[in-house]
Design a protein around this motif. Sequence first.
Motif, PDB file in Angstrom:
ATOM      1  N   UNK A 214     -12.257 -93.402  34.766  1.00  0.00           N
ATOM      2  CA  UNK A 214     -11.152 -93.425  35.719  1.00  0.00           C
ATOM      3  C   UNK A 214     -10.397 -94.763  35.650  1.00  0.00           C
ATOM      4  N   UNK A 215     -11.173 -95.857  35.542  1.00  0.00           N
ATOM      5  CA  UNK A 215     -10.531 -97.167  35.459  1.00  0.00           C
ATOM      6  C   UNK A 215      -9.722 -97.298  34.177  1.00  0.00           C
ATOM      7  N   UNK A 216     -10.278 -96.786  33.062  1.00  0.00           N
ATOM      8  CA  UNK A 216      -9.547 -96.848  31.787  1.00  0.00           C
ATOM      9  C   UNK A 216      -8.254 -96.035  31.858  1.00  0.00           C
ATOM     10  N   UNK A 217      -8.326 -94.847  32.454  1.00  0.00           N
ATOM     11  CA  UNK A 217      -7.119 -94.025  32.589  1.00  0.00           C
ATOM     12  C   UNK A 217      -6.087 -94.711  33.473  1.00  0.00           C
ATOM     13  N   UNK A 218      -6.556 -95.349  34.534  1.00  0.00           N
ATOM     14  CA  UNK A 218      -5.633 -96.061  35.411  1.00  0.00           C
ATOM     15  C   UNK A 218      -4.969 -97.231  34.679  1.00  0.00           C
ATOM     16  N   UNK A 219      -5.777 -97.978  33.911  1.00  0.00           N
ATOM     17  CA  UNK A 219      -5.214 -99.096  33.136  1.00  0.00           C
ATOM     18  C   UNK A 219      -4.210 -98.588  32.102  1.00  0.00           C
ATOM     19  N   UNK A 220      -4.527 -97.436  31.457  1.00  0.00           N
ATOM     20  CA  UNK A 220      -3.601 -96.867  30.463  1.00  0.00           C
ATOM     21  C   UNK A 220      -2.289 -96.460  31.120  1.00  0.00           C
ATOM     22  N   UNK A 221      -2.376 -95.843  32.318  1.00  0.00           N
ATOM     23  CA  UNK A 221      -1.144 -95.461  33.017  1.00  0.00           C
ATOM     24  C   UNK A 221      -0.333 -96.690  33.410  1.00  0.00           C
ATOM     25  N   UNK A 222      -1.019 -97.726  33.894  1.00  0.00           N
ATOM     26  CA  UNK A 222      -0.291 -98.946  34.264  1.00  0.00           C
ATOM     27  C   UNK A 222       0.344 -99.602  33.046  1.00  0.00           C
ATOM     28  N   UNK A 223      -0.387 -99.590  31.915  1.00  0.00           N
ATOM     29  CA  UNK A 223       0.183-100.171  30.691  1.00  0.00           C
ATOM     30  C   UNK A 223       1.394 -99.374  30.210  1.00  0.00           C
ATOM     31  N   UNK A 224       1.311 -98.046  30.331  1.00  0.00           N
ATOM     32  CA  UNK A 224       2.442 -97.213  29.905  1.00  0.00           C
ATOM     33  C   UNK A 224       3.655 -97.454  30.784  1.00  0.00           C
TER      34      UNK A 224
END
Length: 413
Positions: A214-224
């Motif tokens: 979940x944290x990785x997906x959140x970081x990926x969304x924030x990076x995008x």
Amino acid sequence: MLQQILRDMYVDPEILAELDEQQKQTLFCKMREEQVRRWQEWNQKLGDQQPRIVSGKKKNVSFLKGADGEPWVWVMGEHRDDKSIEQILQEEAIEKARKIAEKEAEQMRKQMEAQLSEYIDLTPKIEDLSHHRRIEDDMDIYCSVDELREKMNATPNYTLNHYQNKNKFNFVDAREVLQEISMNTHQKVAQRVALWEKRLTEERTSEIFRNLQKKHQQVAREAEEEEKNKEQLWREQERKAKQAEQQIREIARRARAEHRMTSSMEIDTNYGTVNAGVPPGRQAVLEWYRAREKNRGAGLDDANNIEPWFHGLITRQQAEKLLLDQPYGTYLVRLSERVWGYAISYRAREKCKHYLVNATQKYSFLGNNQMEHDSLGDLIKYHHSQPLTGGETLAHPCPRTSTAAIDELFGDN
């Protein structure tokens, strides 16, 4: 002009636009040779003043050879047994979660052992308290209601139920463990503890891995989202930069035009000895032709008539517009505002090409080691059969659609 360029190491962009590819290459080679010459001269002046660093150790690199004798190369992802980057990252995340879960399980096991030891030490006291309580309960039968209420209020709060509620350890399991210890079944106790620790580790590993995902997906969304914002900001900055560049070019164009207008009002009309630099303006070019080139018959035939290929003082854009609808091989000759000379505009297959002609004592193309001709007409006739630097020959003169430029140049006729 070449000496001036080599001295200043600068080429005016408008002059550069008039050169063909071979002339550009020749000019750049000359400029590079001049740079090397200056560097060698500067290096000789320095001499051996700077200390030289000599390294005694030499580093060698050796490569593993493959079956074919060439250096062995492995590209990750191309072999059938190679894992994808997603699989590698997932395994790393699971391993990280497992280590965290094992550490937590070990800490909880130590906590359980401490609570179990505390319970073992407390058991005799609790049994004595329970025995004492039973004796009092037997005596309570003969008490009145008021006496019973007073005894209940005076009873200590530290009871077995209170101790169980205060501690997190499961006393039902503790009693079973104590029973197994009393029966000398330590092996069963160790097995139960190991199974409990394994189950706890697996559950915590799954939970931690889900949290990491979940944290990785959140970081990926924030990076995008950040990348999108940067892209928009970059596009906005690019638009502003292009707008500013266009404004700067417009200001420079106006400044050049004003400079030419003011310079053309105060120039000397004797251009017979001026053969270097850039003409100061359009009027200067006209005066230069009338004072010098007209007497040499430039652009005129033997009967002093205007050659069909001579178009007077027109711009590069006007020349290309005239040649656009003409067949390949069509050419015209015009006065140039970039050099003291002429420009030959030629209709090639891919585009219109322009060749600068120097008008000094003789006529030749701009550059070194160019063939010189006695007149401009001789140069044009020579290239009817001999190719230019681009490989083309001058085939058809471009007809004049307007006489305005010729009338301006020969207005006194």
